[in-house]
Design a protein around this motif. Structure first.
Motif, PDB file in Angstrom:
ATOM      1  N   MET A  28       0.731  -1.291  -0.023  1.00  0.00           N
ATOM      2  CA  MET A  28       0.164  -0.175  -0.102  1.00  0.00           C
ATOM      3  C   MET A  28       1.091   1.115  -0.699  1.00  0.00           C
ATOM      4  O   MET A  28       2.266   1.549   0.932  1.00  0.00           O
ATOM      5  CB  MET A  28      -0.993   0.165   1.336  1.00  0.00           C
ATOM      6  CG  MET A  28      -1.552   1.252   1.799  1.00  0.00           C
ATOM      7  SD  MET A  28      -3.162   1.063   2.472  1.00  0.00           S
ATOM      8  CE  MET A  28      -3.054   2.753   3.545  1.00  0.00           C
ATOM      9  N   VAL A  29       0.411   2.435  -0.817  1.00  0.00           N
ATOM     10  CA  VAL A  29       0.751   3.411  -1.596  1.00  0.00           C
ATOM     11  C   VAL A  29       0.693   4.485   0.361  1.00  0.00           C
ATOM     12  O   VAL A  29      -0.495   4.053   0.222  1.00  0.00           O
ATOM     13  CB  VAL A  29       1.331   4.052  -2.522  1.00  0.00           C
ATOM     14  CG1 VAL A  29       1.714   5.054  -2.594  1.00  0.00           C
ATOM     15  CG2 VAL A  29       1.767   3.343  -3.240  1.00  0.00           C
ATOM     16  N   GLY A  30       1.906   4.538   0.802  1.00  0.00           N
ATOM     17  CA  GLY A  30       1.378   5.807   1.958  1.00  0.00           C
ATOM     18  C   GLY A  30       0.788   7.108   1.341  1.00  0.00           C
ATOM     19  O   GLY A  30       1.451   7.676  -0.178  1.00  0.00           O
ATOM     20  N   TYR A  31       0.414   8.264   1.692  1.00  0.00           N
ATOM     21  CA  TYR A  31       0.234   9.769   1.249  1.00  0.00           C
ATOM     22  C   TYR A  31       1.224  10.456   1.861  1.00  0.00           C
ATOM     23  O   TYR A  31       2.206  10.295   3.187  1.00  0.00           O
ATOM     24  CB  TYR A  31      -0.739  10.194   3.112  1.00  0.00           C
ATOM     25  CG  TYR A  31      -1.753   9.513   2.072  1.00  0.00           C
ATOM     26  CD1 TYR A  31      -3.244  10.392   1.501  1.00  0.00           C
ATOM     27  CD2 TYR A  31      -2.909   8.121   2.753  1.00  0.00           C
ATOM     28  CE1 TYR A  31      -4.454   9.348   1.094  1.00  0.00           C
ATOM     29  CE2 TYR A  31      -3.031   7.129   2.349  1.00  0.00           C
ATOM     30  CZ  TYR A  31      -4.945   7.771   1.444  1.00  0.00           C
ATOM     31  OH  TYR A  31      -5.881   7.547   1.427  1.00  0.00           O
ATOM     32  N   LYS A  32       1.470  11.925   0.922  1.00  0.00           N
ATOM     33  CA  LYS A  32       2.680  12.636   0.828  1.00  0.00           C
ATOM     34  C   LYS A  32       2.122  13.540   2.111  1.00  0.00           C
ATOM     35  O   LYS A  32       0.554  13.876   1.943  1.00  0.00           O
ATOM     36  CB  LYS A  32       2.722  12.833  -0.392  1.00  0.00           C
ATOM     37  CG  LYS A  32       3.359  14.235  -0.078  1.00  0.00           C
ATOM     38  CD  LYS A  32       4.108  14.977  -1.792  1.00  0.00           C
ATOM     39  CE  LYS A  32       5.401  15.766  -1.510  1.00  0.00           C
ATOM     40  NZ  LYS A  32       5.736  16.212  -2.687  1.00  0.00           N
ATOM     41  N   ILE A  33       2.698  13.704   3.126  1.00  0.00           N
ATOM     42  CA  ILE A  33       2.125  15.107   3.967  1.00  0.00           C
ATOM     43  C   ILE A  33       2.479  16.530   3.521  1.00  0.00           C
ATOM     44  O   ILE A  33       4.376  16.829   3.736  1.00  0.00           O
ATOM     45  CB  ILE A  33       2.935  15.229   5.587  1.00  0.00           C
ATOM     46  CG1 ILE A  33       2.312  13.255   5.900  1.00  0.00           C
ATOM     47  CG2 ILE A  33       2.483  16.066   6.364  1.00  0.00           C
ATOM     48  CD1 ILE A  33       1.525  13.399   6.070  1.00  0.00           C
ATOM     49  N   LEU A  34       1.743  17.460   3.423  1.00  0.00           N
ATOM     50  CA  LEU A  34       1.569  18.749   2.961  1.00  0.00           C
ATOM     51  C   LEU A  34       1.155  19.405   4.112  1.00  0.00           C
ATOM     52  O   LEU A  34       0.737  19.083   4.524  1.00  0.00           O
ATOM     53  CB  LEU A  34       1.047  18.991   2.091  1.00  0.00           C
ATOM     54  CG  LEU A  34       1.821  18.211   0.442  1.00  0.00           C
ATOM     55  CD1 LEU A  34       1.303  19.272  -0.642  1.00  0.00           C
ATOM     56  CD2 LEU A  34       3.092  18.533  -0.065  1.00  0.00           C
ATOM     57  N   TYR A  35       2.052  21.338   4.469  1.00  0.00           N
ATOM     58  CA  TYR A  35       2.530  21.834   5.862  1.00  0.00           C
ATOM     59  C   TYR A  35       1.883  23.268   5.259  1.00  0.00           C
ATOM     60  O   TYR A  35       2.870  23.603   4.272  1.00  0.00           O
ATOM     61  CB  TYR A  35       3.324  21.638   6.900  1.00  0.00           C
ATOM     62  CG  TYR A  35       4.058  19.865   7.672  1.00  0.00           C
ATOM     63  CD1 TYR A  35       2.935  19.858   8.384  1.00  0.00           C
ATOM     64  CD2 TYR A  35       4.525  19.055   6.803  1.00  0.00           C
ATOM     65  CE1 TYR A  35       3.397  18.716   8.771  1.00  0.00           C
ATOM     66  CE2 TYR A  35       4.727  17.999   7.488  1.00  0.00           C
ATOM     67  CZ  TYR A  35       4.243  17.336   8.289  1.00  0.00           C
ATOM     68  OH  TYR A  35       4.561  16.579   8.788  1.00  0.00           O
ATOM     69  N   SER A  36       1.017  23.880   5.953  1.00  0.00           N
ATOM     70  CA  SER A  36       1.225  24.642   5.196  1.00  0.00           C
ATOM     71  C   SER A  36       1.514  25.903   6.476  1.00  0.00           C
ATOM     72  O   SER A  36       2.408  25.630   6.926  1.00  0.00           O
ATOM     73  CB  SER A  36      -0.688  25.445   6.466  1.00  0.00           C
ATOM     74  OG  SER A  36      -0.769  25.270   7.288  1.00  0.00           O
ATOM     75  N   LEU A  80      -7.480  11.635  -4.562  1.00  0.00           N
ATOM     76  CA  LEU A  80      -7.051  11.176  -6.165  1.00  0.00           C
ATOM     77  C   LEU A  80      -5.550  11.073  -6.092  1.00  0.00           C
ATOM     78  O   LEU A  80      -4.754  10.277  -6.734  1.00  0.00           O
ATOM     79  CB  LEU A  80      -7.567  11.732  -6.871  1.00  0.00           C
ATOM     80  CG  LEU A  80      -9.401  11.141  -6.881  1.00  0.00           C
ATOM     81  CD1 LEU A  80      -9.982  12.660  -8.199  1.00  0.00           C
ATOM     82  CD2 LEU A  80      -9.333  10.257  -6.876  1.00  0.00           C
ATOM     83  N   ASP A  81      -4.972  12.941  -4.989  1.00  0.00           N
ATOM     84  CA  ASP A  81      -3.062  12.744  -5.586  1.00  0.00           C
ATOM     85  C   ASP A  81      -2.571  11.740  -3.987  1.00  0.00           C
ATOM     86  O   ASP A  81      -1.565  11.762  -4.058  1.00  0.00           O
ATOM     87  CB  ASP A  81      -3.023  13.984  -5.310  1.00  0.00           C
ATOM     88  CG  ASP A  81      -3.478  15.260  -6.394  1.00  0.00           C
ATOM     89  OD1 ASP A  81      -3.633  14.455  -7.580  1.00  0.00           O
ATOM     90  OD2 ASP A  81      -4.046  15.763  -6.142  1.00  0.00           O
ATOM     91  N   LYS A  82      -3.704  11.455  -3.028  1.00  0.00           N
ATOM     92  CA  LYS A  82      -2.575  10.497  -2.190  1.00  0.00           C
ATOM     93  C   LYS A  82      -1.891  11.604  -1.650  1.00  0.00           C
ATOM     94  O   LYS A  82      -0.673  11.406  -0.594  1.00  0.00           O
ATOM     95  CB  LYS A  82      -1.917   9.438  -2.716  1.00  0.00           C
ATOM     96  CG  LYS A  82      -2.926   8.293  -3.466  1.00  0.00           C
ATOM     97  CD  LYS A  82      -3.472   7.320  -2.146  1.00  0.00           C
ATOM     98  CE  LYS A  82      -4.085   6.332  -2.724  1.00  0.00           C
ATOM     99  NZ  LYS A  82      -5.221   5.764  -1.596  1.00  0.00           N
ATOM    100  N   VAL A  83      -2.838  12.826  -1.203  1.00  0.00           N
ATOM    101  CA  VAL A  83      -2.222  14.388  -0.249  1.00  0.00           C
ATOM    102  C   VAL A  83      -3.198  14.268   0.987  1.00  0.00           C
ATOM    103  O   VAL A  83      -4.444  14.610   0.791  1.00  0.00           O
ATOM    104  CB  VAL A  83      -1.656  14.934  -1.016  1.00  0.00           C
ATOM    105  CG1 VAL A  83      -1.267  16.235  -0.266  1.00  0.00           C
ATOM    106  CG2 VAL A  83      -0.767  14.652  -2.052  1.00  0.00           C
TER     107      VAL A  83
END
Length: 89
Positions: A1-9, A74-77
């Motif tokens: 399973m592919v994980g999610y990319k984490i973005l921070y504000s 959809l973007d796994k973000v």
């Protein structure tokens, strides 16, 4: 399973500094790792937010502070918008 990319504000990055000084950094990192693998994993419990944060989710860091995030499936973000209190402080 592919994980999610984490973005921070920008606000979340500022909050990270506060968490470090409040000795909540380790707990926050553990929650981020869970969110990275599966943002819908339960436990630990998460809440779907309403009102002006509709479409976002939160997880408790402690009784007062939460991680607030949005999921772009959809973007796994996962975009973390806050990591401190989201009650207007």
């Amino acid at each position: 399973m592919v994980g999610y990319k984490i973005l921070y504000s920008k606000l979340a990055l500022k909050d990270a500094k506060k968490l470090s000084s409040a000795n909540l950094e380790l707990k926050t990192k553990e929650l981020i790792e869970i969110i990275k693998k599966n943002p819908f994993q339960n436990p630990p419990p998460y809440e779907k937010l309403v009102g002006n944060l509709n479409g976002s989710y939160s997880r408790r860091i402690n009784i007062k502070h939460r991680i607030v995030y949005e999921i772009k499936e959809l973007d796994k973000v996962v975009r973390v918008s806050r990591m401190w209190s989201h009650y207007g402080e």
